[in-house]
Design a protein around this motif. Structure first.
Motif, mmCIF file in Angstrom:
data_model
loop_
_atom_site.group_PDB
_atom_site.id
_atom_site.type_symbol
_atom_site.label_atom_id
_atom_site.label_comp_id
_atom_site.label_asym_id
_atom_site.label_seq_id
_atom_site.Cartn_x
_atom_site.Cartn_y
_atom_site.Cartn_z
ATOM 1 N N LEU A 1 32.090 -37.298 13.642
ATOM 2 C CA LEU A 1 31.811 -37.888 13.163
ATOM 3 C C LEU A 1 30.341 -38.178 13.831
ATOM 4 N N LEU A 2 29.811 -38.708 13.588
ATOM 5 C CA LEU A 2 28.660 -38.724 15.613
ATOM 6 C C LEU A 2 28.517 -40.732 15.526
ATOM 7 N N VAL A 3 27.960 -40.901 16.442
ATOM 8 C CA VAL A 3 28.167 -42.094 16.860
ATOM 9 C C VAL A 3 26.548 -42.446 17.386
ATOM 10 N N VAL A 4 25.977 -43.652 16.437
ATOM 11 C CA VAL A 4 24.541 -43.865 16.545
ATOM 12 C C VAL A 4 24.209 -45.153 16.868
ATOM 13 N N GLY A 5 23.566 -46.363 18.336
ATOM 14 C CA GLY A 5 23.080 -47.226 18.234
ATOM 15 C C GLY A 5 21.695 -47.483 18.550
ATOM 16 N N ARG A 6 21.232 -46.832 19.435
ATOM 17 C CA ARG A 6 19.910 -47.742 19.542
ATOM 18 C C ARG A 6 18.834 -47.597 19.020
ATOM 19 N N PRO A 7 19.743 -45.917 18.326
ATOM 20 C CA PRO A 7 18.135 -44.967 17.441
ATOM 21 C C PRO A 7 18.572 -46.228 15.577
ATOM 22 N N ILE A 8 18.991 -46.572 15.377
ATOM 23 C CA ILE A 8 18.785 -47.505 14.743
ATOM 24 C C ILE A 8 18.725 -49.033 14.953
ATOM 25 N N HIS A 9 19.556 -49.871 16.573
ATOM 26 C CA HIS A 9 19.339 -50.858 16.489
ATOM 27 C C HIS A 9 18.013 -51.354 16.338
ATOM 28 N N THR A 10 16.961 -50.233 17.106
ATOM 29 C CA THR A 10 15.173 -50.668 17.949
ATOM 30 C C THR A 10 14.752 -50.356 16.450
ATOM 31 N N ALA A 11 14.626 -49.562 15.957
ATOM 32 C CA ALA A 11 14.177 -48.558 14.703
ATOM 33 C C ALA A 11 13.248 -49.766 13.904
ATOM 34 N N PRO A 12 12.157 -49.576 14.256
ATOM 35 C CA PRO A 12 11.136 -50.801 13.898
ATOM 36 C C PRO A 12 11.767 -51.219 12.253
ATOM 37 N N GLU A 13 12.157 -50.014 11.234
ATOM 38 C CA GLU A 13 12.903 -50.387 9.468
ATOM 39 C C GLU A 13 14.406 -49.974 10.547
ATOM 40 N N PRO A 14 15.711 -50.153 10.411
ATOM 41 C CA PRO A 14 16.925 -49.543 10.587
ATOM 42 C C PRO A 14 17.265 -49.425 9.567
ATOM 43 N N LEU A 15 17.015 -49.881 8.361
ATOM 44 C CA LEU A 15 17.271 -48.787 6.951
ATOM 45 C C LEU A 15 16.380 -47.459 7.045
ATOM 46 N N ALA A 16 15.669 -47.395 6.707
ATOM 47 C CA ALA A 16 15.445 -46.069 6.911
ATOM 48 C C ALA A 16 15.276 -45.004 8.170
ATOM 49 N N ALA A 17 15.544 -45.349 9.126
ATOM 50 C CA ALA A 17 15.920 -44.665 10.516
ATOM 51 C C ALA A 17 17.328 -44.121 9.926
ATOM 52 N N ALA A 18 18.238 -45.273 9.559
ATOM 53 C CA ALA A 18 20.084 -44.748 9.078
ATOM 54 C C ALA A 18 19.884 -43.598 7.630
ATOM 55 N N ARG A 19 18.929 -44.182 6.996
ATOM 56 C CA ARG A 19 18.105 -42.700 5.529
ATOM 57 C C ARG A 19 17.978 -41.371 6.214
ATOM 58 N N ALA A 20 17.268 -41.298 7.014
ATOM 59 C CA ALA A 20 16.656 -40.162 7.801
ATOM 60 C C ALA A 20 18.041 -39.588 8.752
ATOM 61 N N ILE A 21 18.878 -40.396 9.832
ATOM 62 C CA ILE A 21 19.867 -39.519 9.962
ATOM 63 C C ILE A 21 21.267 -39.219 9.259
ATOM 64 N N ALA A 22 20.889 -39.840 7.588
ATOM 65 C CA ALA A 22 21.980 -39.195 6.793
ATOM 66 C C ALA A 22 21.080 -38.304 6.134
ATOM 67 N N GLU A 23 20.356 -37.839 6.132
ATOM 68 C CA GLU A 23 19.431 -36.938 5.643
ATOM 69 C C GLU A 23 19.519 -35.951 6.064
ATOM 70 N N GLU A 24 19.540 -36.344 7.410
ATOM 71 C CA GLU A 24 19.338 -34.815 8.842
ATOM 72 C C GLU A 24 20.956 -34.457 8.838
ATOM 73 N N VAL A 25 22.505 -35.634 8.582
ATOM 74 C CA VAL A 25 23.233 -34.849 8.628
ATOM 75 C C VAL A 25 23.255 -34.413 7.456
ATOM 76 N N SER A 26 23.376 -34.270 6.108
ATOM 77 C CA SER A 26 24.156 -33.860 5.001
ATOM 78 C C SER A 26 22.724 -32.326 5.064
ATOM 79 N N SER A 27 21.867 -32.163 5.360
ATOM 80 C CA SER A 27 20.721 -31.349 5.694
ATOM 81 C C SER A 27 21.220 -29.700 6.524
ATOM 82 N N ALA A 28 21.906 -30.286 7.319
ATOM 83 C CA ALA A 28 22.555 -29.815 8.364
ATOM 84 C C ALA A 28 23.899 -29.231 7.964
#
Length: 241
Positions: free
Chosen positions: A214-241
């Motif tokens: 489990l990965l805990v993510v706070g400010r990279p999503i909170h402070t992103a101009p587009e939080p949904l896009a930031a969360a999607r990018a993190i999920a995609e990186e998790v999937s690819s790993a």
């Protein structure tokens, strides 16, 4: 090997925000984030209603209270947490074996009394905000990684379900402790993101490859101009790993 799960089941949003703001943010990013982490600030201000509010949105709750007290007090607090139906509860490994065993006992009994599944009790080893110099200053010998591994061995021996560690310790924990402990890694920062107060941060891909569940993510999503896009990018990186 760790269980294969959808990426959203491996991501927790650190909801360290005013409650209404945190709820709105979680609702936006929920397609890519399965857990809401309710920490000290939210719980001190709102108590159990903060947990219930995120549960109503379908979030699994990571109650991050980092309990650290005498065994009886921790057992009582863990029982109250278990009764709330949370999925994860944190305690400090530095509280010692008796305290850790009391936390597990309390969490399971509290959940059972209310008909909930028992939460995983996760022991915090060395805070990801601590540098090597700070670890030495608080009296822990060796590097942060060595100190974390000692505390991890103690906690697993006491029967906890998992551990909280920096991504940099996850691979060593897996080698030493095997596939069973549930590993949670805060201090997640996508490439190019500011580290903030995290001294031992790493990327989502690094954490997953090291064996984090489990990965805990706070400010990279909170402070992103587009939080949904930031969360999607993190999920995609998790999937690819």
């Amino acid at each position: 090997m760790t269980e294969v799960l959808p990426a959203r089941e491996r991501i927790a949003l650190a909801a360290d925000l005013p409650l209404d703001e945190g709820l709105r943010l979680y609702e936006r990013v929920a397609p890519h984030v399965g857990y809401a982490k309710v920490g000290l600030s939210l719980f001190v201000e709102h108590g159990p209603p903060a947990v219930a509010a995120f549960q109503r949105l379908g979030a699994r709750i990571f109650l991050d209270l980092k309990l650290h007290d005498i065994p009886n007090t921790v057992e009582l607090a863990a029982a109250r947490a278990g009764a709330l139906g949370v999925s994860l509860l944190t305690v400090h490994a530095a509280g010692g074996e008796s305290m850790l065993r009391a936390a597990v006992k309390g969490a399971r009994e509290g959940a059972l009394a209310k008909g909930h599944a028992a939460p995983r009790v996760l022991a915090v080893t060395v805070l990801t905000s601590l540098s090597a110099e700070e670890v030495a200053a608080v009296g822990l010998p060796g590097t942060p990684e060595e100190a974390a591994l000692r505390l991890a061995r103690l906690a697993v021996g006491a029967g906890v379900d998992g551990l909280v560690c920096s991504p940099r310790e996850a691979a060593a924990f897996r080698r030493e402790l095997g596939p069973t402990p549930f590993l949670c890694t805060p201090g997640i920062r996508p490439a190019g993101a500011a580290a903030g107060d995290q001294s031992r941060a790493e990327t989502p891909a690094f954490a997953r490859r090291a064996g984090a569940d489990l990965l805990v993510v706070g400010r990279p999503i909170h402070t992103a101009p587009e939080p949904l896009a930031a969360a999607r990018a993190i999920a995609e990186e998790v999937s690819s790993a």
